[in-house]
Design an enzyme around this catalytic site. Structure first.
Site: not given
Length: 449
Positions: A2, A28, A103, A244
């Site tokens: 996130c 996100g 997380g 990524y």
């Protein structure tokens, strides 16, 4: 994965927060939200969808105040209900509180069961709500003390921003697994964000990264944030941020993401030197494969070409919650340049192979467009283990490299050859000045319950 942001000390806090979230939309796409504080009240707007859709001028006019926190949701815990969007808001003995979290808390189920046994009623499926209850049930007189005792019971990867009616508390776990940076806004105030790419859009200067195990306290009485070292640092930043997650123009814990990905491509090219296979062009899988492909082309001398065109109005496929949606978005997102690749031998570079379905579709698409050969190179090691620190790979069965050998995967995706980056080459590419969280590649789950 996130995105979180905190703005403190600027009268346009919510608008700056929305700009920061827009710049971090890649982290996100399921939902977004902002809480602002004004005149002793916290106001929150959150909804499913993209930042540009949720935060209209009318919505931002409602979110008044000189402090705000925001969140872009990528679900690794909880469901797709609007209740599972963040920020998470509550009223408790000391007033009002709102929390955003990036997380994953690995002891969330045990803590939730204990809280329910003591009478807690949960409104969401998120691990973040655990912290609200732990803070509310604490009897300390100061919020910072309640936060510290709540964190003592919390295990996992986390970056939290906690907003009361007049303060903000920023916390990064002792391992620094997920990124978090501090900046100074030129028009006044501070910003804390998951990535430094957010600083450019709000015209802020990077100050430093939030330290592992550190809590920053922003208070209107103090010009600068107070720094409290809650835990002894055991720095292990997530290597997958460089592979990524992060935007290439971000700097994560002092490392330029673009350069690290370019280095990964160069390492792949060095490993291919001496090969008897000849390639006509290096083709990236856009967008995350582009820097590595440029690095490969520069190192090998093979021309770089955009043999695959991406539709930028389609979001990232990996972070879609279902396989059906991932498959659909691959078809919508990527198109081959038939006139360029027909009859050619292609060296195709992607950032990673997780489930294998996307890679298989890409190879098939290129061969149907006339490519003579498709040789697949992956700018990361084989992902053999699920990550419990904030990546949506919850079971081994989903990971193709756990079920198959490299040769079997090569056959499955129908590539003419397949090679990965080694773990050693990956860490060399990022920089060998620290240890990294590599659990997806080597199964080293260093955060223990």
């Amino acid at each position: 994965m996130c995105a979180i942001v905190g703005i403190f000390g600027n009268e346009k806090a919510s608008r700056l927060a929305s700009l920061a979230l827009f710049s971090m939309q890649h982290r996100g796409q399921e939902a977004t939200g902002i809480s602002s504080s004004c005149d002793g009240k916290i106001h929150t707007i959150k909804n499913r969808g993209l930042v540009s859709d949720v935060f209209t001028n009318e919505a931002l006019d409602y979110l008044k105040g000189n402090m705000a926190i925001g969140h872009n949701r990528y679900s690794t815990a909880g469901g797709d209900s609007i209740l599972d969007a963040q920020p998470v808001f509550a009223k408790y003995k000391l007033g009002e509180i709102s929390i955003v979290h990036n997380g994953n808390l690995i002891n969330k189920d045990e803590i939730r069961e204990e809280l329910i046994d003591k009478g807690a009623i949960f409104q969401t499926g998120m691990d973040t709500e655990n912290l609200i209850h732990l803070i509310a049930k604490n009897s300390k007189n100061r919020l910072r003390d309640r936060i510290k005792e709540a964190l003592d019971k919390t295990i996992g990867a986390y970056c939290f921003i906690i907003q009361s009616r007049s303060k903000q508390f920023v916390i990064r776990d002792r391992y620094g697994i997920r990124p978090l940076s501090l900046g100074k806004i030129k028009s006044g105030g501070y910003i804390v964000a998951s990535e430094t790419c957010a600083f450019d859009l709000v015209d802020a200067e990077y100050i430093r990264d939030v330290k592992p195990g550190e809590m920053l306290v922003f208070d209107e009485k103090n010009e600068e944030p107070e720094s409290i070292q809650l835990y002894e640092p055991e720095f292990r930043p997530c290597a997958f941020e460089y592979v990524y997650f992060a935007r290439p123009d971000s700097v994560i814990d002092g490392k330029n993401v673009y350069r690290t990905r370019e280095n990964m491509g160069r390492a792949l090219a060095k490993n291919d030197k001496g090969s008897t296979i000849s390639y006509d062009m290096v083709v990236p899988v856009p967008d995350s494969g582009v820097p590595a492909a440029l690095g490969y082309a520069a190192e090998s001398g093979i021309p770089f070409e955009y043999g695959i065109i991406r539709n930028h109005y389609v979001g990232r496929t990996f972070i879609e919650p279902t396989q059906e949606m991932r498959n659909l978005k691959v078809r919508m997102k990527l198109s081959p340049m038939k006139s360029l690749i027909a009859g050619k031998s292609l060296l195709v570079i992607d950032d990673s192979i997780v489930r294998g379905t996307t890679s298989k579709r890409i190879v098939k698409m290129l061969k149907e467009a006339g490519a003579k050969e498709v040789h697949f190179r992956v700018a990361s090691p084989e992902i053999k283990f699920p990550c419990f620190y904030g990546i949506d790979t919850p079971t081994k069965e989903e990971l193709i490299s756990h079920r198959m050998t490299k040769e079997e995967i090569e056959k499955y995706i129908e590539a003419d050859s397949l090679e990965y980056l080694s773990i050693e080459d990956l860490t060399d590419s990022i920089g060998n000045d620290r240890d990294y969280a590599l659990e997806s590649f080597n199964g080293d789950y260093f955060v223990k319950k």
